[in-house]
Design an enzyme around this catalytic site. Sequence first.
Site, short mmCIF file in Angstrom:
data_model
loop_
_atom_site.label_atom_id
_atom_site.label_comp_id
_atom_site.label_asym_id
_atom_site.label_seq_id
_atom_site.Cartn_x
_atom_site.Cartn_y
_atom_site.Cartn_z
N ASN A 1 -14.87 0.04 -5.53
CA ASN A 1 -16.04 0.74 -5.00
C ASN A 1 -16.89 1.45 -6.06
OD1 ASN A 1 -14.76 0.13 -2.50
ND2 ASN A 1 -13.61 2.04 -2.63
N ASP B 1 0.84 -1.20 0.00
CA ASP B 1 0.00 0.00 0.00
C ASP B 1 0.88 1.25 0.00
OD1 ASP B 1 -2.23 1.93 0.95
OD2 ASP B 1 -3.25 0.00 0.87
N HIS C 1 -3.30 5.84 3.44
CA HIS C 1 -4.12 4.65 3.23
C HIS C 1 -3.56 3.40 3.89
CE1 HIS C 1 -6.05 1.56 0.51
NE2 HIS C 1 -7.08 2.34 0.74
N SER D 1 -11.43 -1.20 0.55
CA SER D 1 -10.12 -1.04 1.18
C SER D 1 -10.16 -1.48 2.63
CB SER D 1 -9.66 0.41 1.12
OG SER D 1 -9.00 0.69 -0.09
#
Length: 632
Positions: A394, A271, A305, A477
């Site tokens: 999403n 990430d 994130h 996520s």
Amino acid sequence: MKNFPQQLPHSSGVPMFLDVRRLLLAFQHTISNDDLMRFLKESDLFLEDNITEHAIPGERVNHTDQRFWVYSRRPIDEERYRKIEESAQKLGLEFISPVYSLAHEPGSSTAVAPGSRRNLLAPLPNVILIKPNEQTGPSETADFAAAAAVNGREPAIKEIPEKTRFLNGYHYYLINNSKDINAYEIKRQLLESHRPLVLDLQFESMPLLVPAAAIIEPQAGPVAGGAPAVAPNDPLFPQQWDMVRIQAGGPGTTGWDISTGVSTVVTCVLDEGCDLTHPDLQARYSTTGINLGTMMPDGSPTGNHGTACAGIVAATYANSIGVSGVAGNSSLMPVAFQNWTDVEVANGLNWATTNGARIISMSFGWDAWSHAIIDPAIQNAFNNNVVMCVATHNYNGSITYPATNPLVIAVGASDEIDNRKSPSSPDGEGWGSDFGPEISVVAPGVHIPTTDRQGADGYNSSSGTAGDYFLTFNGTSSATPHVAGMAALILSVYPTLTNVQIRNIIEKTAEKVGVVPYADVPGYPNGTWNQEMGYGRINVLRALDFADVMIKDAASDTGTEPFTGSDFWDFSDIVVRITDDNVFVPSDPAQSKNVERGQANYIYVRVTNNGPKEARNVTVGARIIPYVGLQF
């Protein structure tokens, strides 16, 4: 922009068309915001913004501290391009990349939505990836620079061994004079002059939008779920409705009664890196990690994130601060994207695999990455027994790559009432979890409390320790690290299981929640399934307490339902004897189906446990029903 072709082939076969109003500017060092804004104003350019008419919640432009996406309100002709280049040189320009638009999503025949930026990318002009044929020797590989000369211009290429090492046969070459001869020209020339020596040539592609699958909403107060009757001493656990819902913790017997993880099990959070000094994460790091842009330590954050995802996997359990992760006594490996390119994805997968990760959590997806670069890295991780958990994304539509790869667990998001998260979910957020034939399971994906980068850099800008946590992390996520943490718990209890066995347990033990009915579907062997929820919403207690008791209907029966093989009395786990002699030979019909009328007959049943947990309280009932015309 004469050096940039109007059209390029994408690795998927879909054409890419030059966007004459956009550029990616890359500088050799970090430049101040004031200098950048001054340059943009002088050049009549604008910084690509996160807020547009067509933006979706959570959409974020992939700017870095040295690379910036810009656009112009009018087409950039050759003269204006030269002026932009000359002006940018004063700030230490490294290169200017053209921006291309995919005609449509790879793997789809439909055009992208007008105004969407999901299909915009920069095939970097200063990088060429060359996969030589097996017969190509080192001397011929070293001659690629001379072979790629165009009109007397020879590229100044240099192999970067740190990146080549983790690219499954591709050699990573940096072009130091890409202003004079770029990757597009080199690819064309090598295919013309040295095609027998070259198996494949690829560009390194950088997306305009960060492909992370997070939805960031304003910080909220307490969320649904309520305080459980039994809880760890972490003060924010009463707001962790997600951990109660998946039966990791909370009232009654839960997964944490069996295990909270062991430090020998390592989950890589692939990430934006992680906050390495966060008090709820610091004890969990098993390695210093790596930055995938520099291929140097130490996995420090390049964005917010990764820290949020890491907390869901393994925020320290019961340490009297913050939250608890799913596997809060297991270990974390922080790996940081710098530019979110396909090369970085492949390098991250291979580096994590090489350095001991057993699980890789990937809360991102983008369909325009090169499968040729990434798929071999997925295969390598799979071959090395790594469990890979990937977000579906999403967009309330089709699942994005790499969650479409069959070797990974594709994770969707469920809402607070155990349906697929959709725009009509009661949380009122207008996004939906992607779904389709690749989906494996779902996990909670709204209002998830987790760790946040400390100080002003995180999602939550509150002062003091309150700012170290974010209570409303959303999206697939947030769903994905729940499954990664669950895999870490299974490995903690059953360290000899393979990645395939772990996936089977996760899918077989999922709860059949939601309004969409589940059904037996060919090709989905681990129970009933539907394309919105997969096998269902994960359940940690069921997975850790899994005993899969079965009685074979025939020798070929593996436990997959429904079994459609031969008759149950043909060499199955049921043997009928006329004497109580403890003889159990299903393969011999003479000793396995000797029913006789008028006397006692004895039924022997063999029960097999395919699960890792010892089966308890198993009762087997048997009866013979008359079957006219046959032996029963």
